[in-house]
Design a protein around this motif. Structure first.
Motif, PDB file in Angstrom:
ATOM      1  N   PRO A  34      24.140 113.752  -8.754  1.00 27.19           N
ATOM      2  CA  PRO A  34      23.976 114.918  -7.874  1.00 27.19           C
ATOM      3  C   PRO A  34      22.914 114.633  -6.815  1.00 27.19           C
ATOM      4  N   PRO A  35      22.885 115.430  -5.745  1.00 25.55           N
ATOM      5  CA  PRO A  35      21.943 115.191  -4.655  1.00 25.55           C
ATOM      6  C   PRO A  35      20.490 115.475  -5.025  1.00 25.55           C
ATOM      7  N   GLU A  36      20.260 116.096  -6.168  1.00 30.56           N
ATOM      8  CA  GLU A  36      18.907 116.309  -6.660  1.00 30.56           C
ATOM      9  C   GLU A  36      18.932 116.372  -8.184  1.00 30.56           C
ATOM     10  N   PRO A  37      17.808 116.138  -8.835  1.00 34.43           N
ATOM     11  CA  PRO A  37      17.799 116.170 -10.305  1.00 34.43           C
ATOM     12  C   PRO A  37      18.207 117.547 -10.819  1.00 34.43           C
ATOM     13  N   MET A  38      19.070 117.563 -11.839  1.00 38.06           N
ATOM     14  CA  MET A  38      19.585 118.832 -12.368  1.00 38.06           C
ATOM     15  C   MET A  38      18.828 119.336 -13.584  1.00 38.06           C
ATOM     16  N   PHE A  85      28.968 116.448 -11.916  1.00 37.36           N
ATOM     17  CA  PHE A  85      28.939 116.400 -10.462  1.00 37.36           C
ATOM     18  C   PHE A  85      30.098 115.519 -10.045  1.00 37.36           C
ATOM     19  N   GLU A  86      31.156 116.168  -9.532  1.00 39.87           N
ATOM     20  CA  GLU A  86      32.412 115.498  -9.219  1.00 39.87           C
ATOM     21  C   GLU A  86      32.764 115.657  -7.751  1.00 39.87           C
ATOM     22  N   GLN A  87      33.000 114.556  -7.095  1.00 43.54           N
ATOM     23  CA  GLN A  87      33.473 114.541  -5.711  1.00 43.54           C
ATOM     24  C   GLN A  87      32.685 115.496  -4.827  1.00 43.54           C
TER      25      GLN A  87
END
Length: 125
Positions: A34-38, A85-87
């Motif tokens: 993902p674009p940031e830690p989840m 986190f998909e596509q």
């Protein structure tokens, strides 16, 4: 080299390129970071509905992890157990692996999207 061994080697070489490929006509799911830690606490809210805290678990840079909701979640999100986190989208899934919602990064610490029933949802830090 025997004829049978040659055939096995040729067959193995031909199939070797197919490992990990999706057969034609089958949908693909690409899980990425993902674009940031989840990992950590997030707040899930829906317009005109309750909101809840969701605890996301994941290793750093993982493309999937667990969810432990803390009650009062809108819709069926109380059954959330997994995220992926998909596509380019964050997908929240229930205890059976069925999608509950799909969200996209709107800004740092905020995802906006829709529940599978069409309801707008927001996930914020």
């Amino acid at each position: 080299m025997t004829r049978a061994r040659t055939l096995i080697l040729l067959l193995g070489a031909a199939l070797g390129g197919c490992i990990g490929e999706t057969p034609p006509g089958m949908p693909t799911t690409r899980i990425g970071a993902p674009p940031e830690p989840m990992a950590g606490r997030w707040h899930l809210a829906a317009a005109g509905a309750s909101q809840c805290v969701m605890n996301f678990g994941a290793a750093p840079d993982a493309g999937e992890g667990t969810i432990a909701p803390e009650g009062g979640c809108p819709g069926n999100f109380f059954t959330s157990r997994k995220w992926t986190f998909e596509q380019g989208s964050l997908v929240i899934r229930d205890h059976n692996g069925q999608p509950l919602g799909q969200l996209a990064l709107a800004s740092p610490g905020r995802f906006d999207g829709k529940a599978t029933g069409g309801q707008q949802v927001t996930l914020t830090r």
